[in-house]
Each structure stands twice: as C-alpha cells, then as structure tokens.
Design a protein around this motif. Structure first.
Motif, mmCIF file in Angstrom:
data_model
loop_
_atom_site.group_PDB
_atom_site.id
_atom_site.type_symbol
_atom_site.label_atom_id
_atom_site.label_comp_id
_atom_site.label_asym_id
_atom_site.label_seq_id
_atom_site.Cartn_x
_atom_site.Cartn_y
_atom_site.Cartn_z
ATOM 1 N N ILE A 106 -28.113 73.225 -94.617
ATOM 2 C CA ILE A 106 -29.024 73.601 -95.702
ATOM 3 C C ILE A 106 -29.869 74.797 -95.281
ATOM 4 C CG2 ILE A 106 -31.068 72.854 -97.009
ATOM 5 C CD1 ILE A 106 -29.747 70.054 -97.127
ATOM 6 N N ALA A 107 -30.394 74.767 -94.059
ATOM 7 C CA ALA A 107 -31.221 75.880 -93.580
ATOM 8 C C ALA A 107 -30.423 77.186 -93.543
ATOM 9 C CB ALA A 107 -31.779 75.552 -92.201
ATOM 10 N N GLU A 108 -29.211 77.128 -93.030
ATOM 11 C CA GLU A 108 -28.371 78.328 -92.958
ATOM 12 C C GLU A 108 -27.962 78.806 -94.348
ATOM 13 O OE1 GLU A 108 -25.108 77.328 -90.405
ATOM 14 O OE2 GLU A 108 -26.423 77.008 -88.685
ATOM 15 N N SER A 109 -27.690 77.868 -95.246
ATOM 16 C CA SER A 109 -27.271 78.230 -96.599
ATOM 17 C C SER A 109 -28.411 78.863 -97.382
ATOM 18 C CB SER A 109 -26.742 77.004 -97.338
ATOM 19 O OG SER A 109 -25.612 76.492 -96.669
ATOM 20 N N LYS A 110 -29.645 78.449 -97.116
ATOM 21 C CA LYS A 110 -30.796 79.066 -97.784
ATOM 22 C C LYS A 110 -30.920 80.525 -97.373
ATOM 23 C CE LYS A 110 -33.564 75.002 -98.736
ATOM 24 N NZ LYS A 110 -34.766 74.221 -98.417
ATOM 25 N N GLN A 111 -30.682 80.809 -96.098
ATOM 26 C CA GLN A 111 -30.750 82.192 -95.632
ATOM 27 C C GLN A 111 -29.659 83.045 -96.277
ATOM 28 O OE1 GLN A 111 -30.511 81.801 -91.382
ATOM 29 N NE2 GLN A 111 -32.722 81.550 -91.159
ATOM 30 N N ALA A 112 -28.514 82.434 -96.536
ATOM 31 C CA ALA A 112 -27.383 83.157 -97.130
ATOM 32 C C ALA A 112 -27.399 83.096 -98.664
ATOM 33 C CB ALA A 112 -26.078 82.579 -96.598
ATOM 34 N N ASN A 113 -28.412 82.463 -99.242
ATOM 35 C CA ASN A 113 -28.519 82.293 -100.699
ATOM 36 C C ASN A 113 -27.272 81.648 -101.294
ATOM 37 O OD1 ASN A 113 -31.126 83.395 -100.941
ATOM 38 N ND2 ASN A 113 -30.282 85.465 -100.857
#
Length: 149
Positions: A64-71
């Motif tokens: 989730i954290a990585e996906s938020k950075q990648a939008n």
C-alpha cells in the motif's frame, strides 16, 4: 480447530463461492504455511501460524505504501481487500496503551535498564502477545520505554 484447518476450510468455501480475492489470498497464506512446515520439518504451532499471518499483513502494508507513491489506486484497493481478509484470521489487535503496559511489565520483570537489553525483553514479550500485536509495534513500544528510562 486450529488456524491452519480454519484457513483451509475458508479456502474451500471461497473456491465453491467463486470468491477470487479470498481464494487468492488464502492460497498465498496456505503456501507460506506449508513452506514453513517443510523448513521446520513438521506441523507449526498456532503462534508460528499467527506470525505468518502477521507477516502477510505487513507485506500488504508495504504494498500500500509503495502503491501510494506510484499513484496506483488499483493496487491499493487490492492490498486493502487482502489485508481485511488476513486480519479476519488474526486475534483482536492490542490497544497501544495495553501493549505499552505489557512491555513495561516485562521490562520491570527482567530488570532491563537500557537499549542493550532490548533483545532479551523482546524474547520474553513476543510469546505473551500471542499474535495480538506485530513485532514492529512491540519493538517500538519497548524502545520508547527503554530510551526514556
């Protein structure tokens, strides 16, 4: 019925119901449990299975954290669904105040006084948590208490 049997039955039910999210998530968990059993050379106890479930939840938090950075909202939603499924097999999570009180009790019991004692405190604290808190949350609470003492 132990956790492994409970997860296996839920997987069978998800397959019959054609619930793809639950089926995919529980298959991953069963695979992780079976790998750990092969490594251990036998059946796992409940605490180890809870540890595997917590590890899988932590993996989803990282996704989730990585996906938020990648939008990537699609990945975030998928990981959140999987976390909800995994959390349904974990015991009710411990309140941060309760965790801190338990950590303080273990520190007092052991007579720990500084950061060099963190390993010993964690070794005694983790079995008492019984899957109700993650290792990182427990470590954070212990560090906070030991740094302030």
């Amino acid at each position: 019925m132990n956790k492994k049997q409970e997860i296996q039955q839920a997987l069978t039910a998800a397959m019959k119901a054609r619930d793809e999210d639950t089926k995919r998530t529980l298959r991953l968990v069963m695979s992780a449990i079976k790998m750990a059993e092969v490594e251990a050379g036998g059946e796992l106890d409940e605490i180890r299975i809870l540890g595997i479930l917590q590890k899988e939840v932590k993996t989803r938090e990282d996704i989730i954290a990585e996906s938020k950075q990648a939008n990537r909202d699609d990945l975030i939603q998928a990981a959140e669904k999987e976390m909800a499924i995994l959390n349904s097999y974990l015991p009710q999570q411990m309140d941060p105040k309760e965790l801190k009180a338990l950590a303080q009790a273990v520190i007092t019991e052991l007579g720990a006084s500084g950061m060099r004692d963190i390993g010993e405190v964690m070794k005694h604290l983790m079995p008492k948590l019984e899957g109700r808190a993650s290792g990182s949350d427990a470590s954070k609470a212990v560090r906070e208490i030991l740094q302030n003492s």
